[in-house]
Scaffold this active site. Structure first.
Site, PDB file in Angstrom:
ATOM      1  N   HIS A 106       9.817  43.916 -31.676  1.00 29.95           N
ATOM      2  CA  HIS A 106       9.630  43.366 -30.136  1.00 29.95           C
ATOM      3  C   HIS A 106       7.972  43.071 -30.211  1.00 29.95           C
ATOM      4  O   HIS A 106       7.568  42.050 -29.556  1.00 29.95           O
ATOM      5  CB  HIS A 106       9.630  44.505 -29.381  1.00 29.95           C
ATOM      6  CG  HIS A 106       9.122  44.385 -27.895  1.00 29.95           C
ATOM      7  ND1 HIS A 106       9.729  43.666 -26.906  1.00 29.95           N
ATOM      8  CD2 HIS A 106       7.856  44.807 -27.355  1.00 29.95           C
ATOM      9  CE1 HIS A 106       8.960  43.356 -25.959  1.00 29.95           C
ATOM     10  NE2 HIS A 106       7.820  44.251 -26.213  1.00 29.95           N
ATOM     11  N   HIS A 161       5.345  39.261 -28.942  1.00 29.09           N
ATOM     12  CA  HIS A 161       4.177  39.133 -28.300  1.00 29.09           C
ATOM     13  C   HIS A 161       2.909  38.376 -29.129  1.00 29.09           C
ATOM     14  O   HIS A 161       2.057  37.450 -28.490  1.00 29.09           O
ATOM     15  CB  HIS A 161       3.332  40.692 -28.030  1.00 29.09           C
ATOM     16  CG  HIS A 161       3.891  41.479 -26.873  1.00 29.09           C
ATOM     17  ND1 HIS A 161       3.834  41.159 -25.690  1.00 29.09           N
ATOM     18  CD2 HIS A 161       4.983  42.453 -27.185  1.00 29.09           C
ATOM     19  CE1 HIS A 161       4.379  42.004 -25.026  1.00 29.09           C
ATOM     20  NE2 HIS A 161       4.991  42.693 -25.895  1.00 29.09           N
ATOM     21  N   GLU A 201       6.268  40.628 -20.231  1.00 20.43           N
ATOM     22  CA  GLU A 201       7.378  41.071 -20.769  1.00 20.43           C
ATOM     23  C   GLU A 201       8.521  39.946 -20.478  1.00 20.43           C
ATOM     24  O   GLU A 201       9.506  39.907 -21.426  1.00 20.43           O
ATOM     25  CB  GLU A 201       7.905  42.215 -20.480  1.00 20.43           C
ATOM     26  CG  GLU A 201       6.784  43.418 -20.883  1.00 20.43           C
ATOM     27  CD  GLU A 201       6.716  43.559 -22.369  1.00 20.43           C
ATOM     28  OE1 GLU A 201       7.857  42.958 -23.250  1.00 20.43           O
ATOM     29  OE2 GLU A 201       5.856  44.136 -23.066  1.00 20.43           O
ATOM     30  N   SER A 239      12.264  38.592 -27.701  1.00 18.27           N
ATOM     31  CA  SER A 239      12.750  39.495 -28.751  1.00 18.27           C
ATOM     32  C   SER A 239      14.212  40.046 -28.428  1.00 18.27           C
ATOM     33  O   SER A 239      14.757  40.977 -29.270  1.00 18.27           O
ATOM     34  CB  SER A 239      11.754  40.819 -28.876  1.00 18.27           C
ATOM     35  OG  SER A 239      11.671  41.511 -27.644  1.00 18.27           O
TER      36      SER A 239
HETATM   37 FE   LIG Z   1       6.197  44.519 -24.845  1.00 20.86          FE
END
Ligand SMILES: [Fe+2]
Length: 285
Positions: A130, A135, A176, A195
């Site tokens: 993730h 990111h 997010e 993700s």
């Molecule tokens: Fe995150």
């Protein structure tokens, strides 16, 4: 990232430095873990090509982390050259203020451990897949990278003002779970979506959730779901809009919003710029 930390955290916090960083110890990843990374990567790579914004895809393709769990020390010179950010290895979720301090100094904390094979589709805490896959590519975008730093600086201030809950909603609905309007249609730049195998198609194609234009104060007043797909996604026009909206001091905003009842995750308001009104948002229990 900030998150629900009431349960016992999974990472090994016994050998961290005072700023919660650790060594990545890349040589300790097993062949099975590298193989799991490759499977996760392959599944997501086919989806992001269709649903992620161009900025994400261009960086992902240029860097190509498909072969093995990436080494942070190999990525850092490239990231430094692109936006002057650095990755730091951490055991997992961090205390809010520690997390904000890292972001404010252009250091992005990346969890070192990888999920188990049984968690292929869903994991409760953020792992390296993730944190890195979701990111890191966006940190190569200069405007977005500046936004994340500004968020960290704002977080330090919000911590002092007792306003973290409001600010955390901004991170949730942008970093997010954010969507962006592009000439090719709505795409995503949010790591929680990028993700996730299931939420990538869902956030763009499902008729169920709301898709509403970005509105800073509206977002800071809107609760979110941590255990289901989102009931509402907020859509930015471009990353400059995000940076500009969050440039001012938030102190008067917090004063204005404090004490107000937050909106439900499924709410659609009269003032919303509605891209799509959800036909069946998942209702809170
Ligand atoms: Fe995150």
């Amino acid at each position: 990232m900030t998150g629900e930390t009431a349960h016992k955290l999974r990472g090994d916090y016994s050998r961290m430095r005072p700023d919660y960083t650790v060594d990545q110890e890349w040589s300790r990843y097993s062949e099975d873990e590298h193989a799991l990374w490759r499977r996760l990567y392959q599944r997501q790579a086919s989806l992001v090509a269709k649903y992620a914004c161009d900025e994400f895809n261009q960086t992902l393709q240029a860097l190509d982390f498909s072969g093995a769990i990436p080494r942070f020390d190999a990525v850092n010179p490239k990231l430094r050259a692109a936006t002057d950010w650095q990755l730091v290895a951490v055991p997992g979720l961090l205390p809010d203020l520690t997390f904000f301090e890292h972001l404010a100094h252009r250091r992005f904390p990346v969890t070192v451990w990888l999920r188990n094979p049984e968690e292929f589709d869903y994991i409760v805490e953020p792992d390296i897949f993730h944190d890195f896959f979701g990111h890191v590519p966006m940190l190569f975008n200069p405007v977005f990278a500046d936004y994340i730093q500004a968020y960290g600086q704002g977080g330090i201030k919000a911590h002092a003002l007792g306003a973290i809950e409001m600010l955390a909603r901004l991170y949730w609905y942008t970093v997010e779970f954010g969507l962006i309007d592009t000439p090719r249609g709505i795409r995503t730049y949010g790591a929680g979506i990028l993700s996730s195998g299931g939420e990538l198609p869902y956030c763009i194609e499902s008729p169920n959730p709301n898709r509403i234009g970005f509105d800073l104060l509206r977002i800071m007043q809107t609760r979110y779901k941590i255990d289901t797909y989102q009931e509402t996604y907020f859509v930015i026009r471009d990353f400059r809009q995000l940076f500009d909206a969050t440039a001012p001091d938030f102190t008067p905003y917090y004063d204005q919003l404090r004490g107000r009842e937050p909106y439900a995750p499924s709410a659609v308001l009269a003032g919303d710029r509605v891209y799509h009104r959800g036909i069946a948002p998942v209702r809170a229990a």
